[in-house]
Design an enzyme around this catalytic site. Sequence first.
Site, mmCIF file in Angstrom:
data_model
loop_
_atom_site.group_PDB
_atom_site.id
_atom_site.type_symbol
_atom_site.label_atom_id
_atom_site.label_comp_id
_atom_site.label_asym_id
_atom_site.label_seq_id
_atom_site.Cartn_x
_atom_site.Cartn_y
_atom_site.Cartn_z
ATOM 1 N N ASP A 1 -3.385 -62.065 35.963
ATOM 2 C CA ASP A 1 -4.000 -60.911 35.312
ATOM 3 C C ASP A 1 -5.346 -60.607 35.969
ATOM 4 O OD1 ASP A 1 -5.030 -59.022 33.562
ATOM 5 O OD2 ASP A 1 -4.253 -60.018 31.783
ATOM 6 N N HIS B 1 4.352 -51.749 35.009
ATOM 7 C CA HIS B 1 2.939 -51.717 34.636
ATOM 8 C C HIS B 1 2.036 -51.630 35.868
ATOM 9 C CE1 HIS B 1 -0.497 -52.496 32.005
ATOM 10 N NE2 HIS B 1 -0.925 -53.391 32.885
#
Length: 427
Positions: free
Chosen positions: A241, A335
Amino acid sequence: MPDPSIPQTRTSAEVSQEPESTGGHGVSRRTLLGTAGATGLMLGAAGGAAGYAAAPAPATPLTSVGSNRAMFHGKHQPGITEGLQARGHLAAFDLAAGAGRKEATALLRRWSTTAERLMAGEAAPHDDTDVARDAGPSSLTITFGFGHGFFGKTGLDKQRPSALDPLPDFSSDHLDKTRSDGDLWVQIGADDALVAFHALRAIQKDAGGAARLRWQMNGFNRAPGATAHPMTARNLMGQLDGTRNPKPTDSDFDQRIFVPAAGEPAWMANGSYAVVRRIRMLLDDWEKLSVFAQEQVIGRRKANGAPLSGGGETTPMDLEKTDAKGEYVVPLNAHARITRPDKNGGAAMLRRPFSYHDGFDADGTPDAGLLFVCWQADPLRGFVPVQRKLDRGDALSQFIRHEASGLFAVPGGAAKGEYVGQRLLEG
């Protein structure tokens, strides 16, 4: 190269070659190292062996984790460009009834004094709780920001930035208003949980009668040194992330993340805007997916963060690459495809989140996810356009839920002798 000023631990093979006696002191070197146990080995090159004599040994140096220190004074506030810390606390306060500019000024003075001391590894200026007595600074950072409502309560409406206008509604929002917004925002991060809690408690006590706590959230990241080498953090979905985070070495980093020195309003020079979102991850649903399906949702390999189009984590994503069937290898609703800056008018933000886990619901569903914090020079050009696009077709949306939200103006750093927000409150 090892620091010659710091005692070095040795391998068991090296110790086994030494004589059992220390020459009349009655304590063998092996015994001494053995009684040090895991402590000596854990400290390693940062201060492992406590000495061989039976006489009192000198103080053992802190490990590198404990001794790491961020600076309070500077061009920007701390807690923005520093690396992710192992423990974090986010809190918002509302000014108390009747409190105005005078009380807010005194509060920011107190908070700044406390932050400077704690970040240096010192005790709080008054009524210290001793929670962090044995620890060093541990990379502690304390960051302060102002919410939309702060300006009206302090008579500073004309100084409220237009960039602080409320965020628009998004379809993925299920916001709890009691855990959103606030007049004042505080971000605390440290690589030691007790150091972080100590700071949170000191800040809360300093609020006194000037402000009351509106909401508070706790988060965490991987501890320093837990991996063989520094790497991008993983979130609770198991994904890397922050791969495409802007880097301070980028030529346009300051332009994207910080308000320019000549920007408006003047008191926000070298400051930034923080969007804060409590994003719940629907982990029970997510974990039912195969790794292949998860990768299709994200658009990157789970193991190493590489784009599905090939290469390594930092390889540019090839959005035009197709498979043998003519299908895009990075799905249109992935995403990572949707959030690319070059697909959002260059919109960029510096993500600096914490994971959270607040137990389980009555049915056993985990209340866990991400305390999303992102930084940008202007949220209307950073967070908002990206989130609007995610709202329209992000494959990840069905596995997350935005449960709280806030937007805060974070002024530039305080110079020596100043307090945070001084240019606003005394301008």
